[in-house]
Motif scaffolding. Structure first.
Motif, PDB file in Angstrom:
ATOM      1  N   ALA A  72       0.979  -2.997  -0.610  1.00 42.93           N
ATOM      2  CA  ALA A  72       1.939  -4.100  -0.593  1.00 42.93           C
ATOM      3  C   ALA A  72       2.425  -4.343  -2.014  1.00 42.93           C
ATOM      4  CB  ALA A  72       1.297  -5.352  -0.024  1.00 42.93           C
ATOM      5  N   ILE A  73       3.721  -4.077  -2.258  1.00 43.83           N
ATOM      6  CA  ILE A  73       4.307  -4.233  -3.588  1.00 43.83           C
ATOM      7  C   ILE A  73       4.995  -5.595  -3.663  1.00 43.83           C
ATOM      8  CG2 ILE A  73       5.954  -3.274  -5.236  1.00 43.83           C
ATOM      9  CD1 ILE A  73       5.508  -0.556  -3.910  1.00 43.83           C
ATOM     10  N   LYS A  74       4.578  -6.402  -4.622  1.00 39.68           N
ATOM     11  CA  LYS A  74       5.074  -7.776  -4.747  1.00 39.68           C
ATOM     12  C   LYS A  74       5.973  -7.898  -5.967  1.00 39.68           C
ATOM     13  CE  LYS A  74       0.774  -9.574  -2.730  1.00 39.68           C
ATOM     14  NZ  LYS A  74      -0.376 -10.497  -2.909  1.00 39.68           N
ATOM     15  N   ASN A  75       6.988  -8.741  -5.850  1.00 38.41           N
ATOM     16  CA  ASN A  75       7.896  -8.980  -6.972  1.00 38.41           C
ATOM     17  C   ASN A  75       7.289 -10.020  -7.909  1.00 38.41           C
ATOM     18  OD1 ASN A  75       8.264 -11.467  -5.686  1.00 38.41           O
ATOM     19  ND2 ASN A  75      10.158 -10.791  -4.677  1.00 38.41           N
ATOM     20  N   ALA A  76       8.078 -10.420  -8.907  1.00 40.98           N
ATOM     21  CA  ALA A  76       7.575 -11.355  -9.912  1.00 40.98           C
ATOM     22  C   ALA A  76       7.215 -12.711  -9.312  1.00 40.98           C
ATOM     23  CB  ALA A  76       8.617 -11.531 -11.018  1.00 40.98           C
ATOM     24  N   GLU A  77       7.840 -13.053  -8.186  1.00 43.30           N
ATOM     25  CA  GLU A  77       7.544 -14.330  -7.534  1.00 43.30           C
ATOM     26  C   GLU A  77       6.333 -14.226  -6.605  1.00 43.30           C
ATOM     27  OE1 GLU A  77      10.667 -13.073  -7.693  1.00 43.30           O
ATOM     28  OE2 GLU A  77      11.231 -14.405  -9.351  1.00 43.30           O
ATOM     29  N   PRO A 101       7.720  -0.530  -8.804  1.00 47.80           N
ATOM     30  CA  PRO A 101       8.754  -0.865  -9.790  1.00 47.80           C
ATOM     31  C   PRO A 101       8.186  -1.667 -10.957  1.00 47.80           C
ATOM     32  CG  PRO A 101       9.503  -1.323  -7.556  1.00 47.80           C
ATOM     33  CD  PRO A 101       8.043  -1.052  -7.470  1.00 47.80           C
ATOM     34  N   GLN A 102       8.834  -1.533 -12.091  1.00 49.18           N
ATOM     35  CA  GLN A 102       8.390  -2.255 -13.284  1.00 49.18           C
ATOM     36  C   GLN A 102       8.470  -3.765 -13.053  1.00 49.18           C
ATOM     37  OE1 GLN A 102      10.455  -1.098 -16.802  1.00 49.18           O
ATOM     38  NE2 GLN A 102       9.107  -2.219 -18.186  1.00 49.18           N
ATOM     39  N   GLY A 103       7.431  -4.459 -13.473  1.00 51.58           N
ATOM     40  CA  GLY A 103       7.370  -5.900 -13.302  1.00 51.58           C
ATOM     41  C   GLY A 103       6.789  -6.335 -11.978  1.00 51.58           C
ATOM     42  N   SER A 104       6.462  -5.352 -11.118  1.00 51.52           N
ATOM     43  CA  SER A 104       5.878  -5.669  -9.814  1.00 51.52           C
ATOM     44  C   SER A 104       4.369  -5.497  -9.856  1.00 51.52           C
ATOM     45  CB  SER A 104       6.475  -4.774  -8.721  1.00 51.52           C
ATOM     46  OG  SER A 104       7.880  -4.924  -8.647  1.00 51.52           O
ATOM     47  N   SER A 105       3.714  -6.120  -8.923  1.00 53.87           N
ATOM     48  CA  SER A 105       2.280  -5.941  -8.730  1.00 53.87           C
ATOM     49  C   SER A 105       2.049  -5.358  -7.340  1.00 53.87           C
ATOM     50  CB  SER A 105       1.537  -7.267  -8.883  1.00 53.87           C
ATOM     51  OG  SER A 105       1.983  -8.203  -7.905  1.00 53.87           O
ATOM     52  N   PHE A 106       0.848  -4.912  -7.076  1.00 53.74           N
ATOM     53  CA  PHE A 106       0.579  -4.318  -5.767  1.00 53.74           C
ATOM     54  C   PHE A 106      -0.854  -4.611  -5.357  1.00 53.74           C
ATOM     55  CE2 PHE A 106      -0.662  -1.179  -8.857  1.00 53.74           C
ATOM     56  CZ  PHE A 106      -1.828  -0.634  -8.352  1.00 53.74           C
ATOM     57  N   GLN A 107      -1.080  -4.482  -4.068  1.00 58.25           N
ATOM     58  CA  GLN A 107      -2.406  -4.663  -3.506  1.00 58.25           C
ATOM     59  C   GLN A 107      -2.595  -3.642  -2.395  1.00 58.25           C
ATOM     60  OE1 GLN A 107      -3.175  -8.595  -2.038  1.00 58.25           O
ATOM     61  NE2 GLN A 107      -5.331  -8.188  -1.543  1.00 58.25           N
ATOM     62  N   ILE A 108      -3.763  -2.979  -2.370  1.00 56.47           N
ATOM     63  CA  ILE A 108      -4.041  -1.940  -1.380  1.00 56.47           C
ATOM     64  C   ILE A 108      -5.062  -2.474  -0.390  1.00 56.47           C
ATOM     65  CG2 ILE A 108      -4.863   0.423  -1.031  1.00 56.47           C
ATOM     66  CD1 ILE A 108      -4.016   1.035  -3.888  1.00 56.47           C
ATOM     67  N   SER A 109      -4.684  -2.468   0.891  1.00 59.36           N
ATOM     68  CA  SER A 109      -5.569  -2.969   1.937  1.00 59.36           C
ATOM     69  C   SER A 109      -6.412  -1.834   2.505  1.00 59.36           C
ATOM     70  CB  SER A 109      -4.749  -3.633   3.048  1.00 59.36           C
ATOM     71  OG  SER A 109      -3.848  -2.708   3.623  1.00 59.36           O
ATOM     72  N   SER A 110      -7.322  -2.171   3.410  1.00 57.35           N
ATOM     73  CA  SER A 110      -8.272  -1.195   3.930  1.00 57.35           C
ATOM     74  C   SER A 110      -7.624  -0.117   4.792  1.00 57.35           C
ATOM     75  CB  SER A 110      -9.360  -1.904   4.749  1.00 57.35           C
ATOM     76  OG  SER A 110      -8.774  -2.606   5.829  1.00 57.35           O
ATOM     77  N   ASP A 111      -6.442  -0.393   5.350  1.00 61.79           N
ATOM     78  CA  ASP A 111      -5.767   0.634   6.142  1.00 61.79           C
ATOM     79  C   ASP A 111      -4.848   1.493   5.288  1.00 61.79           C
ATOM     80  OD1 ASP A 111      -3.743  -1.146   5.584  1.00 61.79           O
ATOM     81  OD2 ASP A 111      -3.011  -1.285   7.650  1.00 61.79           O
ATOM     82  N   GLY A 112      -4.916   1.319   3.957  1.00 60.24           N
ATOM     83  CA  GLY A 112      -4.118   2.124   3.050  1.00 60.24           C
ATOM     84  C   GLY A 112      -2.740   1.577   2.756  1.00 60.24           C
ATOM     85  N   THR A 113      -2.415   0.403   3.276  1.00 60.43           N
ATOM     86  CA  THR A 113      -1.094  -0.180   3.024  1.00 60.43           C
ATOM     87  C   THR A 113      -1.013  -0.692   1.593  1.00 60.43           C
ATOM     88  OG1 THR A 113      -0.842  -0.830   5.332  1.00 60.43           O
ATOM     89  CG2 THR A 113       0.546  -1.957   3.713  1.00 60.43           C
ATOM     90  N   ASP A 137       1.730   6.087 -13.255  1.00 62.91           N
ATOM     91  CA  ASP A 137       2.287   6.739 -14.448  1.00 62.91           C
ATOM     92  C   ASP A 137       3.424   5.916 -15.043  1.00 62.91           C
ATOM     93  OD1 ASP A 137       4.478   7.135 -12.825  1.00 62.91           O
ATOM     94  OD2 ASP A 137       4.293   9.324 -12.740  1.00 62.91           O
ATOM     95  N   GLY A 138       4.063   6.470 -16.074  1.00 64.00           N
ATOM     96  CA  GLY A 138       5.108   5.739 -16.783  1.00 64.00           C
ATOM     97  C   GLY A 138       6.317   5.423 -15.933  1.00 64.00           C
ATOM     98  N   ALA A 139       6.533   6.203 -14.861  1.00 61.29           N
ATOM     99  CA  ALA A 139       7.667   5.957 -13.972  1.00 61.29           C
ATOM    100  C   ALA A 139       7.291   5.061 -12.805  1.00 61.29           C
ATOM    101  CB  ALA A 139       8.229   7.282 -13.456  1.00 61.29           C
ATOM    102  N   GLY A 140       6.024   4.596 -12.777  1.00 55.18           N
ATOM    103  CA  GLY A 140       5.586   3.703 -11.710  1.00 55.18           C
ATOM    104  C   GLY A 140       5.062   4.409 -10.479  1.00 55.18           C
ATOM    105  N   ASN A 141       4.871   5.750 -10.558  1.00 62.31           N
ATOM    106  CA  ASN A 141       4.378   6.504  -9.407  1.00 62.31           C
ATOM    107  C   ASN A 141       2.855   6.513  -9.387  1.00 62.31           C
ATOM    108  OD1 ASN A 141       7.011   7.448  -8.453  1.00 62.31           O
ATOM    109  ND2 ASN A 141       7.025   8.739 -10.285  1.00 62.31           N
ATOM    110  N   LEU A 142       2.292   6.439  -8.196  1.00 63.53           N
ATOM    111  CA  LEU A 142       0.847   6.551  -8.037  1.00 63.53           C
ATOM    112  C   LEU A 142       0.489   8.035  -8.043  1.00 63.53           C
ATOM    113  CD1 LEU A 142      -1.721   4.823  -7.553  1.00 63.53           C
ATOM    114  CD2 LEU A 142      -1.411   5.230  -5.104  1.00 63.53           C
ATOM    115  N   VAL A 143      -0.292   8.457  -9.026  1.00 63.85           N
ATOM    116  CA  VAL A 143      -0.606   9.873  -9.218  1.00 63.85           C
ATOM    117  C   VAL A 143      -2.109  10.034  -9.442  1.00 63.85           C
ATOM    118  CG1 VAL A 143       1.666  10.408 -10.183  1.00 63.85           C
ATOM    119  CG2 VAL A 143      -0.198   9.718 -11.717  1.00 63.85           C
ATOM    120  N   ASN A 144      -2.566  11.296  -9.331  1.00 64.10           N
ATOM    121  CA  ASN A 144      -3.957  11.573  -9.684  1.00 64.10           C
ATOM    122  C   ASN A 144      -4.039  11.914 -11.168  1.00 64.10           C
ATOM    123  OD1 ASN A 144      -3.038  14.213  -9.917  1.00 64.10           O
ATOM    124  ND2 ASN A 144      -4.549  15.084  -8.532  1.00 64.10           N
TER     125      ASN A 144
END
Length: 274
Positions: free
Chosen positions: A165-170, A151-163, A127-134
Motif C-alpha cells: 500500500a503506497i501512501k501519499n504525503a497526506e 514514488p518520491q515522497g511516498s511511504s508504503f506498508q506491506i501486508s501479510s498477503d503481499g499487498t 533503489d534511487g528510482a523508487g523501485n523495489l529491488v534485490n
C-alpha cells in the motif's frame, strides 16, 4: 587389474564430491534464504560371476546369482527446501515467506515468465528510482509481472498477503501492488543460478507448464503469507554437516586404503617372477 582398485577410486571420487557439497553448505551457513544440499550414492552395475538357477523337483534346489560390485557413483545431489529460521530485522523491506512460495525477480519490468528468477532471500531495497529491488538490482515483480515503484515522497506498508500500500504525503493510499509469490511443484527441480536465485529447470514443473504470478491460480496454493521486517536464514544445520564431514572423511580414507591394499597385492603378483 584388480576390480577392487577401481572400486576404491570410484569411492574416493564420490566422497570427494560429498565433501565439496558439505563445504559449500558450511560456507553458506549465514547466507539469507540458502538451501542446503546433500549427496546420495548408488552402486554401479555388478558383474555377473554365476547366474541363478531355478529350484527343481529333483534332489537339488535353486541357487542364487553370484555378482561382484564394481564401485559407487553419484545418484543425486538434492537441494533440501526446508524452511530456515526467521531473523527479525524490523527493516520494512526485509521480507520472509511463511510458506512454500518464492519471490519472483527479473532483470527488467514486464519480463517474460521464462526470464524470471525465483528466490527465498527477501533482503530487498528501494533503489534511487523508487523501485523495489534485490541486492543485485533485479526488480521484485508484482502479480502482473511489473516492477513495484514507490514514488518520491511516498511511504508504503506491506501486508501479510503481499499487498504494498503506497501512501501519499497526506497518508492516503494512492496505489496498491501485490508482490508475486510463486509455488513450484517440484522445488528440487530448480537450478541454482547464483546470487540466491533459482532458475526453473525442466523437472520443476509439469509437462508444458509455466510458473504463474497470479495468486488466485490453483498452482500457487500453499504459497504462504509474507512477514515484513524478517528474513529467512540458511537452513544449514552445522551439527549435521560436521557429522557428515566426518563420515565422508572416513569413507575417503577407507577407500584410499582399498587402493593401497590392492597395490600391495599387485606388487606381490609382480614379485612372483623373481
Amino acid at each position: 587389474m584388480l576390480r577392487s582398485m577401481y572400486s576404491g577410486v570410484s569411492g574416493m571420487k564420490g566422497f570427494q564430491t560429498k565433501l565439496d557439497v558439505i563445504g559449500n553448505n558450511i560456507a553458506n551457513v549465514n547466507t539469507t534464504g540458502f538451501k542446503s544440499s546433500r549427496v546420495m550414492f548408488k552402486d554401479i552395475l555388478s558383474q555377473m560371476s554365476a547366474g541363478a538357477t531355478a529350484p527343481t523337483d529333483g534332489p537339488t534346489g535353486g541357487s542364487n546369482a553370484k555378482q561382484i560390485g564394481l564401485g559407487v557413483s553419484i545418484g543425486s545431489i538434492d537441494t533440501l527446501h526446508l524452511a530456515g529460521s526467521a531473523m527479525t530485522t524490523n527493516n520494512p523491506t526485509d521480507l520472509r515467506i511463511d510458506g512454500d512460495g518464492f519471490f519472483a525477480v527479473a532483470l527488467e519490468s514486464g519480463a517474460e515468465v521464462g526470464n524470471t528468477f525465483l528466490t527465498r532471500a527477501g533482503d530487498f531495497h528501494v533503489d534511487g528510482a523508487g523501485n523495489l529491488v534485490n541486492s543485485d538490482g533485479l526488480f521484485v515483480l508484482n502479480t502482473g509481472g511489473e516492477a513495484i515503484n514507490v514514488p518520491q515522497g511516498s511511504s508504503f506498508q506491506i501486508s501479510s498477503d503481499g499487498t504494498v500500500a503506497i501512501k501519499n504525503a497526506e497518508g492516503e493510499v494512492d496505489t496498491e501492488n501485490r508482490i508475486a509469490v510463486v509455488v513450484v511443484r517440484n522445488p528440487e527441480g530448480l537450478e541454482k543460478a547464483g546470487g540466491n536465485l533459482y532458475r526453473v529447470g525442466q523437472n520443476a514443473l509439469g509437462i508444458d507448464a509455466e510458473i504463474s504470478l497470479d495468486p488466485d491460480d490453483e498452482s500457487n496454493a500453499g504459497a504462504g503469507g509474507i512477514v515484513a521486517g524478517q528474513l529467512e536464514m540458511s537452513n544449514v544445520d552445522l551439527t549435521d554437516q560436521f557429522t557428515e564431514m566426518i563420515t565422508a572423511q572416513r569413507g575417503f580414507q577407507a577407500n584410499s586404503r582399498i587402493i593401497t591394499t590392492s597395490d600391495e597385492v599387485l606388487q606381490e603378483v609382480v614379485n612372483l617372477k623373481r
